[in-house]
Design an enzyme around this catalytic site. Structure first.
Site, PDB file in Angstrom:
ATOM      1  N   GLN A 236       0.831  -1.208   0.000  1.00  0.00           N
ATOM      2  CA  GLN A 236       0.000   0.000   0.000  1.00  0.00           C
ATOM      3  C   GLN A 236       0.864   1.256   0.000  1.00  0.00           C
ATOM      4  OE1 GLN A 236      -3.302  -2.045   2.850  1.00  0.00           O
ATOM      5  NE2 GLN A 236      -3.620   0.142   2.599  1.00  0.00           N
ATOM      6  N   CYS A 384      -9.727   2.492   8.125  1.00  0.00           N
ATOM      7  CA  CYS A 384      -9.966   3.732   8.838  1.00  0.00           C
ATOM      8  C   CYS A 384      -8.655   4.472   8.908  1.00  0.00           C
ATOM      9  CB  CYS A 384     -10.506   3.495  10.245  1.00  0.00           C
ATOM     10  SG  CYS A 384      -9.304   2.809  11.380  1.00  0.00           S
TER      11      CYS A 384
END
Lengths: 805, 164
Positions: A236, A384
């Site tokens: 990521q 989140c």
């Protein structure tokens, strides 16, 4: 201008820019099975790696015998800590300032920990080889409870000096990692003492796991001829991974190329650096051949990056009219065997200090204690921003408990405590500056949409009917108003391993009026190739369909910190707009030259520059692009390129109002979601179709977490939920339809006013589902019961309340 | 390791013959021998469905089947479902209705949906949700997957009616 010139609106629509529900460009290859995920990569002579993992949660390693494995035909190498030690790679730094064993060095601290790495000609032989490695363990006492761990004589991390400070200051106990305090302790305690009403509760947010359908993996390929390492992986944050690999391997950064190809979902799981990556790189250097490592599902759930595991003790005080006066929170954070939380360096508990939520709370205090236990390391932000979902769950539960204490309607209690529109920008008691919001409008719209007052009447009737024996089903109304903090973040206070959390975009316009833009982020399904082209289309006036977006290759993309914490739109999206504005500034000069007027006499109009007051005199961006390569414009370099490294001045604060209406069968513990209304305000909306898809997905992850998903351990430290048989992922059958809605309050500091949305539905969804369960039983005295609310636990709640007769 | 077996498969209309260990999983044979990487691996326990293919007319999860069990079978994988110039109705519908995000579950979803629409040409939403329950998705929350499949069903039915 001739009659064939499309009008302004038509020209705008042709761009498919901001606000367009443009279909996704990614989908053509994905629907045809032509994605390119890590496990699809096949290189000449590629080997496969597999781990020997510890069956014990805490044990000393007495011996490792690799002879039988090495004797197996097709096994090329077996790595242990002893092999990595001379290279200094048997341990690696974590993102949280701790260190983590790459391969077990003398002991293991959690079940599934990496002990040896077998390299073989194919994945079957590698697995056979792993079976043949003989490891002798001596079991040690296991600590799975963080409260016990802080009292125990059993020292988990013998490698650390118990008296020395940790990365975040003094440690109180050998199993203690850090204490993080924000706000005013004494002032808050004084407010609590002096207030009319104080509600107190322990809110546990259980350990769970992001569990993307594609597990973590990599292919390391060391080219010994030119000294270059190529590392493909499910990263990521590919640029940060390159820097980390350089720092720990000693290879110069320009000799490392990290490529994140298509990623099959991330949700935070693919932020960290894992032993599999280090071992694959070493194995490729040792063998001179490419080495692939892909974890299986059990390895994924047991070892890479858990989320949550926060015990949040809270106190909230109010006047008897319901005006909140203070909030106090002490969190015990179970970090597992190593502190590998993925948070910005200065925030060991992430942005947990957003726990004052959407409310104007004058005084607050938060303390977080991190603790080592015999569980897997991780602590990532599962869909989140850093620890924001823990914070949102905490405050939204505390509000409900306070409403019970005050005997007040929870919707009204929220309304009278919301930060008001004219208070923005609002500085919270725990130090954040909320950029913009209009909570009352959102809340009223939500309550009206679901017919809140009628629902409460129906609920009251249902309770009467239940008591009269006419029904066995209860009705719960789950309310949530959440405020997120996303878009990390300003370099002044946000960094990971010293790397500032800016992001970047580089644009190159081609002579024929099409373009390529490269960013420091990486899509894992969010549709960046579609939406970033839309931002640019509106900024530079070329159609989104003529703009290619590329991410994930560190040799070509500008440096950026990657995609997590809903930071792509707030940070890289801002960089995209700013780089687009640089293109436009140069295009303006070229247009003025072509039109033979002064720079200030032309203005941008959708897809062209026009002479002010003479709209028939214009040059389209397509014409300007060609001119940039074909005309000698005095004082201007040829070409049309720009780059922006954007350091955001603040975070963004998306918010939303969610309402879940749930039926609960008291006798079976089953639930049915009758209605779920989700209003999101993510500022300027780039692609409404994609926003809606993100909300559906995030709500479903929230449903999983609230209603059944957990990483559970027994008291021996065995993972009880290591496969998809036990780890709950809802199917289409269990998932409801959602109603989505929105208000639009742009961020005042973001170039296009966007705030980010991918994670809002998870942050707001979990308390909405959980509050619905609590609300159903409220009339029978339920104050707090821990998630996940699976059928058994709901049945048990009903049973404990005496509802089974 | 055990002795290799001679395996014959017909995949997307093409004949293949190779020697494989009986323990080799069908999904690995498809992905690694035949380079058909559209079928993915997500759980190895048959829960997630990202490896779904059609075998002798039935949906199967190719990660929980040995290639030896598939000997002699006729298979269709996502690569056999339409071409870039002529996409399958479901491929079009998933794009049109935003029925995918990361794309990892998509090939399996489309393979299962195609079979479902053969089994139930005019399904209710409930039948789609139940019929797709063997395929997990972590991104979409299923709402748009269901919408895509319903839209494809109605398109296929209109095409059928028009042909009659």
């Amino acid at each position: 201008m001739n009659d064939m010139t499309p009008d302004r609106n038509e020209r705008k629509a042709n761009l498919k820019g901001l606000g367009s529900s443009r279909k996704r460009v990614e989908d053509l290859r994905f629907t045809q099975g032509k994605g390119n995920y890590v496990d699809d990569i096949k290189l000449e002579g590629m080997l496969h790696g597999d781990f020997v993992r510890s069956p014990y949660a805490h044990a000393r390693i007495k011996s490792i015998n690799t002879d039988a494995a090495m004797a197996l035909d097709g096994v090329l190498a077996v790595l242990t800590a002893k092999d990595l030690e001379p290279l200094g790679l048997h341990w690696m730094p974590t993102l949280a300032g701790d260190k983590q064993m790459v391969l077990a060095d003398g002991k293991v601290l959690f079940q599934g920990q990496e002990v040896a790495y077998v390299v073989a000609k194919d994945r079957y032989i590698a697995a056979d080889g792993a079976e043949l490695v003989e490891v002798e363990y001596e079991e040690l006492p296991v600590l799975v409870d963080p409260f016990e761990a802080l009292k125990s004589d059993v020292v988990l991390r013998e490698d650390l000096d118990p008296k020395a400070d940790g990365a975040h200051g003094p440690r109180k106990h050998p199993n203690h990692i850090f204490t993080w305090e924000v706000g005013e302790k004494e002032a808050t305690e004084e407010v609590l003492d002096a207030s009319d009403v104080v509600a107190e509760e322990m809110v546990y947010y259980h350990r769970t796991h992001p569990c993307p359908l594609e597990t973590c993996g990599c292919v390391a390929s060391m080219d010994k001829v030119n000294g270059k390492l190529t590392l493909y992986g499910t990263f990521q944050a590919p640029h940060a991974i390159r820097t980390v690999v350089s720092l720990i391997s000693g290879l110069e950064e320009h000799n490392i190329r990290v490529i994140s190809p298509d990623i099959g979902g991330g949700f935070g799981n693919k932020v960290g650096a894992y032993p599999g990556y280090v071992c694959s790189v070493v194995a490729s250097i040792v063998t001179g051949l490419p080495v692939k490592w892909v974890e299986d599902r059990m390895e994924n759930l047991m070892t890479t990056a858990f989320a949550r595991d926060y015990w949040m003790k809270g106190k909230i005080s109010a006047t008897k009219e319901g005006k909140i006066t203070g909030l106090w929170c002490h969190t015990t954070a179970d970090h597992g065997g190593f502190d590998a939380c993925a948070d910005p360096t200065k925030f060991p508990a992430g942005f947990m200090n957003i726990c004052t939520g959407s409310y104007d709370i004058p005084t607050a205090y938060l303390a977080v204690d991190g603790v080592y236990t015999n569980k897997a390391p991780g602590g990532v932000a599962y869909r989140c921003s850093f620890r924001v979902t823990e914070a949102a769950y905490f405050i939204e539960r505390m509000i409900e408990v306070l409403a019970i204490e005050l005997n007040m309607d929870a919707a009204e209690l929220r309304r009278i405590n919301f930060i008001k529109q004219d208070q923005f920008p609002y500085t919270s008691a725990l130090g954040w500056e909320y950029d913009s919001g209009d909570y009352h409008t959102a809340w009223d719209k939500a309550l009206k949409a679901v017919g809140y007052d009628d629902l409460r009447k129906e609920q009251a009737q249902r309770v009467e009917d239940f008591k009269a024996g006419k029904t066995r089903k209860l009705l719960g109304i789950g309310l949530t108003h959440f405020t997120e903090i996303v878009g990390a973040g300003p370099v002044k206070n946000c960094d990971i391993l010293g790397l500032g959390m800016f992001d970047s975009c580089e644009i190159r316009i081609h002579p024929t009026g099409s373009a390529i833009a490269r960013l420091g982020t990486i899509s894992q399904g969010q549709g960046h190739a579609t939406t970033f082209a839309q931002i640019l289309a509106s900024e530079i006036g070329l159609p989104a369909d003529s703009i290619t977006i590329e991410e994930g290759d560190t040799d070509t993309a500008p440096y950026g910190l990657g995609t997590y914490g809903s930071r792509s739109t707030p940070v890289a999206g801002a960089a995209t707009a700013m780089a687009g504005r640089k293109i436009r500034a140069k295009a303006q000069m070229i247009a003025a030259y072509m039109l033979e007027v002064h720079d200030d006499d032309v203005e941008f109009d959708v897809d062209r520059f026009v002479v002010k007051g003479a709209p028939e005199r214009f040059k389209t961006m397509k014409e300007i692009a060609f001119a940039a390569y074909n005309q000698a414009v005095p004082g201007i370099e040829p070409g049309l390129e720009a780059v922006s490294y954007y350091d955001p001045p603040n975070m963004t604060y998306p918010f939303g109002a969610y309402i879940c209406v749930m039926e609960i069968d008291v006798d079976t513990g089953e639930h049915e979601i009758r209605q779920f209304y989700a209003l999101d305000d993510c500022g300027t909306r780039i692609n409404p179709m994609i926003i809606e898809g993100q909300v559906h997905g995030g709500l479903t992850e929230a449903l999983s977490i609230a209603m059944g998903q957990e990483i559970a351990y027994d008291n021996m430290g065995n993972v009880k939920t290591g496969t998809l048989m036990d780890f709950f992922l809802p199917t289409a059958w269990e998932t409801p339809n959602y109603t989505t809605d929105h208000t639009t309050t742009p961020s005042p500091h973001h170039p296009i006013g966007a705030k980010g949305v991918g994670e809002s539905p998870n942050v707001g969804g979990v308390p909405a589902f959980s509050n619905a369960v609590h609300d159903a039983f409220k009339a029978f005295g339920l104050r707090q019961v821990h998630m996940p609310h699976d059928h058994w636990r709901i049945w048990k709640t009903a049973n404990d309340l005496g509802l089974h007769g | 390791m055990s002795k290799k077996m001679q395996i014959k498969l017909k995949v997307n209309g093409e004949d293949h013959e190779f020697a494989a260990e009986p323990r080799e999983l069908l999904v690995h044979a498809l992905r690694e021998r035949l380079n058909l990487t559209g079928s993915h691996v997500g759980c190895e326990t048959g829960h997630c469905g990202v490896c779904t293919v059609t075998l002798n007319g039935k949906s199967v999860k190719s990660c929980t089947m040995f290639v030896a069990q598939a000997d002699g079978a006729e298979l269709t994988t996502i690569e056999g479902m339409g071409t870039p110039d002529n996409l399958h109705v479901l491929q079009e519908a998933f794009r049109e209705h935003h029925g995918l995000q990361c794309g990892y579950c998509t090939p399996g979803m489309i393979m299962r949906a195609a079979k479902l629409l053969e089994e139930i040409p005019n399904p209710t939403e409930e039948e789609v949700r139940f019929g797709m329950a063997g395929n997990l998705c972590r991104c979409t929350g299923y709402q748009n997957i269901v919408k895509s499949i319903m839209a494809a069903a109605s398109e296929l039915n209109s095409a059928k009616e028009a042909a009659q």
